[in-house]
Design a protein around this motif. Structure first.
Motif, short mmCIF file in Angstrom:
data_model
loop_
_atom_site.label_atom_id
_atom_site.label_comp_id
_atom_site.label_asym_id
_atom_site.label_seq_id
_atom_site.Cartn_x
_atom_site.Cartn_y
_atom_site.Cartn_z
N THR A 102 0.83 -1.21 0.00
CA THR A 102 0.00 0.00 0.00
C THR A 102 0.86 1.26 0.00
OG1 THR A 102 -1.76 -1.15 1.20
CG2 THR A 102 -1.82 1.25 1.22
N ILE A 103 1.96 1.22 0.75
CA ILE A 103 2.88 2.37 0.76
C ILE A 103 3.47 2.57 -0.63
CG2 ILE A 103 5.09 3.22 1.65
CD1 ILE A 103 4.38 1.85 4.31
N ALA A 104 3.82 1.45 -1.29
CA ALA A 104 4.35 1.55 -2.66
C ALA A 104 3.31 2.15 -3.60
CB ALA A 104 4.77 0.17 -3.15
N LEU A 105 2.05 1.73 -3.44
CA LEU A 105 0.96 2.24 -4.29
C LEU A 105 0.78 3.74 -4.11
CD1 LEU A 105 -1.66 1.86 -6.04
CD2 LEU A 105 -2.86 1.45 -3.87
N VAL A 106 0.66 4.17 -2.86
CA VAL A 106 0.41 5.59 -2.59
C VAL A 106 1.65 6.42 -2.91
CG1 VAL A 106 -0.39 7.25 -0.88
CG2 VAL A 106 -1.24 4.91 -0.82
N GLY A 107 2.84 5.85 -2.68
CA GLY A 107 4.07 6.54 -3.06
C GLY A 107 4.15 6.76 -4.56
N LYS A 108 3.74 5.75 -5.32
CA LYS A 108 3.72 5.87 -6.79
C LYS A 108 2.74 6.96 -7.21
CE LYS A 108 5.18 3.72 -10.65
NZ LYS A 108 6.56 3.25 -10.91
N SER A 109 1.58 7.00 -6.55
CA SER A 109 0.59 8.03 -6.86
C SER A 109 1.13 9.42 -6.52
CB SER A 109 -0.70 7.76 -6.07
OG SER A 109 -1.64 8.78 -6.27
N PHE A 110 1.83 9.54 -5.39
CA PHE A 110 2.43 10.82 -5.00
C PHE A 110 3.39 11.29 -6.09
CE2 PHE A 110 5.70 13.47 -3.17
CZ PHE A 110 5.05 14.27 -2.25
N GLY A 111 4.25 10.40 -6.56
CA GLY A 111 5.20 10.76 -7.59
C GLY A 111 4.53 11.19 -8.88
N ALA A 112 3.44 10.49 -9.24
CA ALA A 112 2.72 10.83 -10.48
C ALA A 112 2.09 12.21 -10.39
CB ALA A 112 1.66 9.77 -10.76
N TYR A 113 1.47 12.53 -9.25
CA TYR A 113 0.84 13.84 -9.10
C TYR A 113 1.89 14.96 -8.99
CZ TYR A 113 -4.02 12.42 -8.77
OH TYR A 113 -5.28 11.96 -9.07
N ALA A 114 3.03 14.65 -8.37
CA ALA A 114 4.08 15.67 -8.26
C ALA A 114 4.63 16.03 -9.63
CB ALA A 114 5.20 15.16 -7.36
N SER A 115 4.92 15.02 -10.45
CA SER A 115 5.44 15.30 -11.79
C SER A 115 4.39 15.96 -12.67
CB SER A 115 5.94 14.01 -12.45
OG SER A 115 4.91 13.06 -12.57
N ASN A 116 3.11 15.58 -12.46
CA ASN A 116 2.02 16.19 -13.21
C ASN A 116 1.86 17.66 -12.84
OD1 ASN A 116 -1.16 16.89 -13.19
ND2 ASN A 116 -0.71 15.50 -14.87
N LEU A 117 2.02 17.97 -11.55
CA LEU A 117 1.91 19.34 -11.07
C LEU A 117 2.97 20.24 -11.71
CD1 LEU A 117 0.55 21.34 -9.09
CD2 LEU A 117 2.21 20.60 -7.36
N LEU A 118 4.15 19.66 -11.93
CA LEU A 118 5.25 20.41 -12.55
C LEU A 118 5.17 20.41 -14.07
CD1 LEU A 118 8.16 19.19 -10.23
CD2 LEU A 118 6.99 21.40 -10.18
N GLY A 119 4.22 19.67 -14.63
CA GLY A 119 4.03 19.65 -16.07
C GLY A 119 5.00 18.78 -16.82
N TRP A 120 5.62 17.81 -16.15
CA TRP A 120 6.59 16.92 -16.80
C TRP A 120 5.87 15.69 -17.33
CZ3 TRP A 120 10.73 17.23 -12.34
CH2 TRP A 120 11.30 18.51 -12.37
N GLU A 121 6.10 15.37 -18.58
CA GLU A 121 5.46 14.23 -19.22
C GLU A 121 6.50 13.40 -19.96
OE1 GLU A 121 2.31 15.67 -21.67
OE2 GLU A 121 1.08 16.34 -19.99
N GLY A 122 6.04 12.29 -20.55
CA GLY A 122 6.95 11.45 -21.32
C GLY A 122 8.04 10.83 -20.48
N TYR A 123 9.25 10.74 -21.07
CA TYR A 123 10.38 10.10 -20.39
C TYR A 123 10.74 10.81 -19.10
CZ TYR A 123 15.19 8.75 -19.39
OH TYR A 123 16.34 8.34 -18.76
N TRP A 124 10.84 12.15 -19.16
CA TRP A 124 11.21 12.90 -17.97
C TRP A 124 10.12 12.86 -16.90
CZ3 TRP A 124 16.01 13.49 -17.23
CH2 TRP A 124 16.87 13.69 -18.31
#
Length: 429
Positions: A102-124
């Protein structure tokens, strides 16, 4: 004269806020997109059925927690109900691994929203997701080694902020519906919808942590059931309405590309850039709060299991401050899972192991029903319904991601072998 420390007592709303915070943190932001992908337009039914099962399961937690207010939660329920140490110990290790996943799941979600907030897509964007996911896991692993803070009024503030943001999103989504603009998400058959309930139920699973507060309630038999049903009921209504907003405001193409951050994708056209950013920030706060709370449970459960000789001694050997060597190893394993698997695979594994753990709680409650003065029908009904959901979910995984079945099976096998090995070491064999 020696004085005993004043015991901290939680109010009804503090306990309910803890449950709401745990469910929303690990639920709506991380799993909404994955559940919509699986259930299509049937996602409303998926969340509704998942909520009904959660209420029936919550009855078991309320009764068990009220009867054993000083217990260690789910592991003590297993130990009291199942005399066979190999069986109860295996279930406890399965639950421990479930918390780690569960920690891995929520940690993955945290990373996805953080990169989305910064507007980073694709490989980066993938690189940023991996970095942010690893950093948040390491941060709260470190925090819990130092010593976790108390919960209560602070959690009420976090929950209030998250609910405010989601309420604004709901109002905006419902007020901007247009028949000509409704996206054509796929229609799904009842079997597929039922199979997706395994994912939607995971969005509710945090309510189990509320039972651990029973020892800090003045009247657990009265307060705990009210808090559990209040929390699950509010979250059920919220999830059903939000799933409707998401389905009616996101295209199949956008969902396929941004399933991990579906809530942010829906928010941007409705609330603008700043509104979308606010939803992403709410997702980060919710995820961080859930990771911290789950780490706290994982650390204390692993220490308890080790001291009761159901887990390796390393989990009670000090590593740094309140952390143990086993806890440090667990953090390393969580990082591996987080960066090795995508969010869908992690969600499938966590859903399956949570369903098995909570099925076992139904069985434990049945065996202890006389001690807890419980009615039989909620236990039997909840068990049967959850068993059907579990089997349907396995069918869904077989069709969508068959390789995950082997990983899930290996989790149960490793738990059994680990408990058997520990038992033999203790017996000196």
């Amino acid at each position: 004269m020696d004085t005993e420390p004043v015991k901290k007592y939680f109010s009804l709303w503090e306990v309910a806020s803890l449950g709401i915070g745990s469910m929303i943190g690990a639920g709506i932001f991380a799993l909404m997109g994955q559940t919509v992908l699986a259930a299509g337009k049937g996602v409303f039914a998926s969340f509704l059925i998942g909520g009904v099962v959660a209420l029936l399961s919550g009855y078991s937690y309320a009764k068990l927690g009220s009867r054993y207010p000083d217990s260690g939660g789910i592991m003590d329920y297993f130990n009291k109900a199942f005399p066979c140490k190999l069986f109860s110990g295996t279930l406890s290790i399965v639950y421990l691994l479930t918390l780690a996943i569960t920690i891995a799941l929520v940690g993955k979600s945290f990373g996805a929203y953080a990169s989305n907030l910064l507007g980073w897509e694709g490989y980066w964007g993938m690189v940023a997701t991996a970095i942010f996911s690893s950093l948040v896991i390491l941060t709260f692993g470190y925090v819990n080694m130092r010593g976790a803070g108390s919960v209560g009024k602070t959690e009420i503030l976090f929950v209030s902020f998250k609910l405010l943001i989601l309420a604004v999103l709901i109002v905006a989504g419902l007020s901007n519906l247009s028949p000509s603009a409704v996206p054509s998400l796929k229609e799904t058959d009842p079997l597929t919808v039922f199979g997706s309930v395994g994912l939607s139920f995971l969005a509710y699973a945090g309510y189990g942590m509320m039972a651990n507060t029973a020892g800090n309630l003045r009247d657990p038999a009265k307060t705990l059931p009210r808090a559990i049903f209040l929390a699950i009921g509010l979250v059920l209504v919220l999830y059903v309405i939000l799933s409707y907003v998401v389905v009616e405001n996101i295209s199949p193409e956008a969902l396929a590309l941004h399933a991990d951050t579906a809530m942010a994708q829906v928010a941007r056209p409705l609330l603008g850039i700043w509104g979308g950013a606010a939803v992403s920030i709410a997702a980060l706060i919710a995820s961080a709060s859930a990771i911290n709370a789950t780490f706290f449970s994982l650390l204390n459960i692993s220490i308890g299991l080790s001291k009761s000789k159901q887990l390796l001694p390393a989990f009670s050997i000090p590593f740094w401050r309140k952390g143990t060597k086993g806890f440090a190893w667990t953090i390393g394993g969580i990082l591996v899972v987080t960066n090795l698997f995508n969010l869908q695979a992690i969600a499938n594994i966590a859903s399956a192991t949570f369903l098995v753990s909570y099925l076992a709680v139904f069985v434990a409650h049945w065996k202890l029903r006389r001690e807890t003065s419980s009615s039989s029908w909620p236990i039997v009904t909840g068990f049967i319904l959850m068993l059907v959901i579990f089997l349907a979910f396995l069918g869904h995984i077989y069709r969508s991601q068959p390789g995950a079945l082997w990983i899930i099976a290996s989790f149960f096998l490793v738990s059994f072998l680990l408990e058997r090995w520990v038992g033999k070491r203790i017996a000196g064999k």
